[in-house]
Design a protein around this motif. Structure first.
Motif, mmCIF file in Angstrom:
data_model
loop_
_atom_site.group_PDB
_atom_site.id
_atom_site.type_symbol
_atom_site.label_atom_id
_atom_site.label_comp_id
_atom_site.label_asym_id
_atom_site.label_seq_id
_atom_site.Cartn_x
_atom_site.Cartn_y
_atom_site.Cartn_z
ATOM 1 N N TYR A 190 3.279 14.906 -6.480
ATOM 2 C CA TYR A 190 2.000 15.516 -6.128
ATOM 3 C C TYR A 190 2.049 16.966 -6.595
ATOM 4 O O TYR A 190 2.970 17.706 -6.234
ATOM 5 N N CYS A 191 1.068 17.342 -7.409
ATOM 6 C CA CYS A 191 1.115 18.636 -8.087
ATOM 7 C C CYS A 191 -0.175 19.415 -7.937
ATOM 8 O O CYS A 191 -1.209 18.873 -7.540
ATOM 9 N N GLU A 192 -0.095 20.691 -8.292
ATOM 10 C CA GLU A 192 -1.276 21.526 -8.387
ATOM 11 C C GLU A 192 -1.095 22.471 -9.569
ATOM 12 O O GLU A 192 0.017 22.691 -10.041
ATOM 13 N N LEU A 217 4.103 20.006 -5.537
ATOM 14 C CA LEU A 217 3.993 20.201 -4.090
ATOM 15 C C LEU A 217 4.961 19.300 -3.338
ATOM 16 O O LEU A 217 5.555 19.695 -2.344
ATOM 17 N N VAL A 267 -3.199 26.121 -11.564
ATOM 18 C CA VAL A 267 -4.284 27.099 -11.593
ATOM 19 C C VAL A 267 -4.412 27.671 -12.997
ATOM 20 O O VAL A 267 -3.425 27.764 -13.733
ATOM 21 N N MET A 325 0.501 20.360 -14.883
ATOM 22 C CA MET A 325 0.998 19.604 -13.728
ATOM 23 C C MET A 325 2.009 18.549 -14.168
ATOM 24 O O MET A 325 3.054 18.375 -13.542
ATOM 25 N N GLY A 352 1.548 25.439 -13.367
ATOM 26 C CA GLY A 352 1.628 24.194 -12.622
ATOM 27 C C GLY A 352 2.802 24.197 -11.670
ATOM 28 O O GLY A 352 3.801 24.867 -11.927
ATOM 29 N N LYS A 403 -8.823 25.467 -10.684
ATOM 30 C CA LYS A 403 -7.628 24.941 -10.018
ATOM 31 C C LYS A 403 -7.723 23.424 -9.995
ATOM 32 O O LYS A 403 -8.814 22.852 -10.076
ATOM 33 N N ALA A 404 -6.569 22.786 -9.897
ATOM 34 C CA ALA A 404 -6.537 21.324 -9.895
ATOM 35 C C ALA A 404 -5.420 20.830 -8.993
ATOM 36 O O ALA A 404 -4.438 21.529 -8.743
ATOM 37 N N SER A 405 -5.587 19.614 -8.535
ATOM 38 C CA SER A 405 -4.507 18.894 -7.866
ATOM 39 C C SER A 405 -4.434 17.532 -8.523
ATOM 40 O O SER A 405 -5.454 17.024 -9.036
#
Length: 133
Positions: free
Chosen positions: A109-111, A101, A113, A63, A98, A124-126
């Motif tokens: 702001y990221c995500e 968003l 998997v 990310m 990564g 998964k992460a944010s």
């Protein structure tokens, strides 16, 4: 650490911990990133799957790399917050992707998997990242 790992850079940064793990940087551009890692026995927990801390490290870096890639940030990104969900075991070679968003002037702001060898999402992460200037 091997000489090859010692010379690995991670999208312009030297990160000894990632080099020690053997993380392979694949790309980081346009708000997206991709890295991979072969899960070795020393990275496993008592269930013989990837330790959550290793998985979280990879998600965090993917990310941050995605955030940095939006502006070619030379000094890195700092994690403000991060949330992780573990969906299934991570074993063997895993790939972490990564993406950004929403990006602002300094806050992104990221995500991310984690994909297993079958292409299934195993975690998964944010997260929220601040570009360090």
């Amino acid at each position: 650490m091997t000489a090859n790992q010692n010379n690995t850079t991670y999208f312009g940064l030297t990160i000894p911990f990632l080099a020690h793990l053997g993380v392979v940087p694949e790309f980081a551009e346009g708000g997206k990133s991709r890295i991979s890692l072969e899960i070795k026995p020393e990275f496993e927990n008592s269930f013989h799957i990837a330790h959550g801390g290793v998985v979280m490290t990879l998600l965090d870096f993917a990310m941050g790399a995605a955030a940095r890639s939006t502006s070619n940030q030379p000094l890195g990104a700092m994690t403000i917050d991060m949330s992780v969900s573990f969906l299934r075991p991570s074993t063997g070679r895993i790939v972490v992707e990564g993406s950004v968003l929403k990006s602002g002037k300094t806050i992104h702001y990221c995500e991310a998997v984690v994909l297993n060898a079958a292409g299934e999402i195993s975690a998964k992460a944010s997260g929220t990242f601040m570009l360090r200037r």
